[in-house]
Design an enzyme around this catalytic site. Sequence first.
Site, mmCIF file in Angstrom:
data_model
loop_
_atom_site.group_PDB
_atom_site.id
_atom_site.type_symbol
_atom_site.label_atom_id
_atom_site.label_comp_id
_atom_site.label_asym_id
_atom_site.label_seq_id
_atom_site.Cartn_x
_atom_site.Cartn_y
_atom_site.Cartn_z
ATOM 1 N N CYS B 105 0.917 -1.153 0.173
ATOM 2 C CA CYS B 105 0.098 -0.219 0.137
ATOM 3 C C CYS B 105 0.955 1.258 -0.175
ATOM 4 C CB CYS B 105 -0.976 -0.071 1.205
ATOM 5 S SG CYS B 105 -0.097 0.172 2.715
ATOM 6 N N CYS B 108 3.885 1.556 2.197
ATOM 7 C CA CYS B 108 4.834 1.069 1.988
ATOM 8 C C CYS B 108 6.171 2.127 1.366
ATOM 9 C CB CYS B 108 4.856 -0.253 1.334
ATOM 10 S SG CYS B 108 3.979 -1.462 1.873
ATOM 11 N N ASP B 510 -3.696 -27.256 -8.875
ATOM 12 C CA ASP B 510 -2.406 -27.760 -8.670
ATOM 13 C C ASP B 510 -2.618 -27.972 -7.028
ATOM 14 O OD1 ASP B 510 0.461 -28.163 -8.597
ATOM 15 O OD2 ASP B 510 0.638 -26.215 -7.803
ATOM 16 N N ASP B 695 0.396 -22.538 -9.032
ATOM 17 C CA ASP B 695 1.049 -21.304 -8.592
ATOM 18 C C ASP B 695 2.615 -21.608 -9.045
ATOM 19 O OD1 ASP B 695 1.996 -23.416 -6.894
ATOM 20 O OD2 ASP B 695 2.641 -21.956 -5.417
ATOM 21 N N ASP B 699 4.094 -25.365 -13.378
ATOM 22 C CA ASP B 699 2.371 -25.083 -13.843
ATOM 23 C C ASP B 699 2.279 -24.311 -15.070
ATOM 24 O OD1 ASP B 699 1.188 -26.729 -11.660
ATOM 25 O OD2 ASP B 699 1.186 -25.056 -10.273
#
Lengths: 55, 820
Positions: B105, B108, B510, B695, B699
Amino acid sequence: MDSLYILIPIAIIFIGTAVKLFFWAVNSGQYDDLETEGRRILFDDDPPDDERVEE
Amino acid sequence: MSKTSCFHCGLPVPAGSRHSVLINGTERPMCCPGCEAVAGAIVAGGLDNFYRYRDTCSERPEPAASASNAANWAAYDLPEVQKQFVREHEGGLKIAGLLVGGISCAACVWLIEKHLGRLPGVEKVSVNASSQRAQICFDPQAIQPRQLFAELAHIGYRPAPATAAESERLIRDEQRSALRRLGVAGLGTMQVMMFAIALYFGASSGIDPQLEHYLRWVSLLVATPVVLYAARPFFSAALRSLRGGQLSMDMPVSLAIGLAYAASFYATVFNTGDVYFESISMFTFFLLLGRTVEMRARHRAGLARGGLAQLLPLTATRLTGSGEESVPVAALAPGDRLLLRPGDTIPADGEVCEGESGVDESLLSGESALQQKTAGDRVFAGSVNGDSPLRIKVLAAGESTRLSAIEKLVERAQLEKPLQVALADRVAGVFVGLVLLAALGAFSFWWQVEPDRAFWVALSVLVVTCPCALSLATPAALAAATLRLQQLGLLVAGGHVLETLPRLTRVVFDKTGTLTRGEPRILRIEILREGWTPQRVKDCAAALESESNHPLARAFRAWTGKLSATGLRVHTGRGLEGVIEDVRYRLGRADFALSQPLQAPAGEGQWLLLSGEGEAIAWIALGDRLRPTAKAAVVQLAGAGLAVELLSGDQSAEVARLAARAGIDEYRSGASPEAKLARLRELQQRGERVLMVGDGLNDVPVLSGADVSVSMMSAADLAQSRADAILLRGDLAVLPRAVVLALKCRRIVRQNLAWALGYNALALPLAVCGLVPPWAAAIGMSVSSLVVVLNAMRLSRGEGQPADTPYPNPSPASGGGEFH
């Protein structure tokens, strides 16, 4: 109605300036990050020590 | 598990953890030493206010001890490496472009700018939260890039050099030019509308012909940049599709804009006929608006973070006759000998010459267990060396590695991806033909009746039927649905996602990191010796694991610090030992921890044995947990009539266990990336439409080939950039909601198309009969567009509540597996 012959060109000059300003703002990256800049003003730059005293 | 959550990352604090930091005068609980170190660093820098400003929790940092040590980033000081992300600036200064992972956000941005800006030698810091890029202007005399990296890691971010500067610049330029065009169209439309209203009133109540002529000229002047500059993307897209031999929606759009402008131009210059400048401008503005919204969403998701190259380290340690030297990975050649330290990412394919270590190949194969490598075994670029040093001989580097082979697989999968022709584009082809026929018909009819009016009637046919509503029908609905999905936690990047979701027949998950958190947890502890408590077992195990790089060591991270162990030794593939309070403990496989065999208790997970001086103390079961929403998501998807399948690269029995847990009947384990892709093709050949959720890098080929692909926010960057959508908060329950929303979206698109076609069917005969003056054409066009847009707005309300408590993403990790 004759005033329109002067007022409209003036208006168009204004628009030209506005567009130019907008281009400058976009090109200098002011629209690249729309989230942060709007909230930056909310962040205090005071030395944090003072902050702690206030609380 | 207690209900307290970590003040830094928001994840639950495990019971018995004793990490905390004094922030703004209050003692705050922390879940692990990583968070504690980062929060401590932030407070020590006097930047406590970060915690007041932020509105989302921070990312859970990796253990900071090693990352914030500047020496570990030394490679970035090498001139060859710097060349990739540092550029010269005036006055001997340099600018480093960094990619900063973990920015959640605006606070940061504030934290990074404050923290770095204070370092001596740093001139200016600017951080962009939406692209996660930082530009740091520094004085190379006073500070080196390695310190910048170390400082960023110190406050909990994951710095990487932004090496793909070229594609980023292209994206930025595209966004800026879209904004400029939108600005020109918007300002232009406002002005032209103003003149147009004067002209409308003039037409109904009389106007000085000289003034009318003047107003038309002014309108022409303002509308010209709108058409020639703002509307240019439509013309070039139409030209492209024409060259490609197909009619897209850009075709009627360009025709309408181009012809209406040309005719209005003619009418203005020769003071005859009607002008349509306001219709053209408004039309351009509406369409640009829709496309810009769509593009921004796409770019945000697809900031392809440098691709494969960023998975590899920038430098490698080469062994020469006289010692070690640091060389850029790009300079590696077959035959080089390399030294791999524990935790190093392997930079090239090679063969082990010396040493024995477990290597984490989960990125490549999805296999979560460490692979034991000894002299003579092959190792692959992109995998991570686990626990002991290895010396390898490079066999293939760069393009010829297995990692590159996966990328080629990805490219092929994308080429073969089932083509989606947008509904609007299919309608467009027919529509263009019909309108052109009607205009031609009207022209030839009026040519015989009243040749003077023939051209103007034909033109009004084109403008009235102006495909505004039709071409807005789909984008408006898609934009509204995309925004709604983003609120729910699904960032849609591919344009076809919403069109394909309702037609899905099967969802493939997965395992590691998708259905599960991808992080090992302690599932159960069984005490075997009197006087020991689970808490003491945890403390003890944490002390033993405190210096381990092994994936399973994460499970114990929360309890480190209570006890400390000395004389730690790793026994690759078996376990580790160390001395705590003068007692020698061993933790690992049963046959390692004890001399005599002992049967592990039955139950799920992977059982480790803790022993002290050769006597058993406790069994510890480690395992990967299902995400909390996984089961509900599977049930809801199945309820929506979709087949659900689990496709994992993992070999272990965990796959079956997790499938049963999540309620999935169909599962496959041990599937390589090629096998996964083959399974997908098989399904697609049967006519199934597949949603793939994954992920890992393994994959990526399947993600690229699936009809719709979703990756997790914590996924490998490459997986994210190749997926059609990203699950922002790791909440799988968003998927069934997305399907429902997509169904609603399809319904609204159809309503919109029906309305637009209906409006045109009504307007067309009137225009052909010559009954539509310019003002009526403009009103008809605006009203029909507004109806379409308002209808689409219905999508952005209701249908499930947005998750307002943002949940931080668990860090990506590999799951259970063989111990050391």
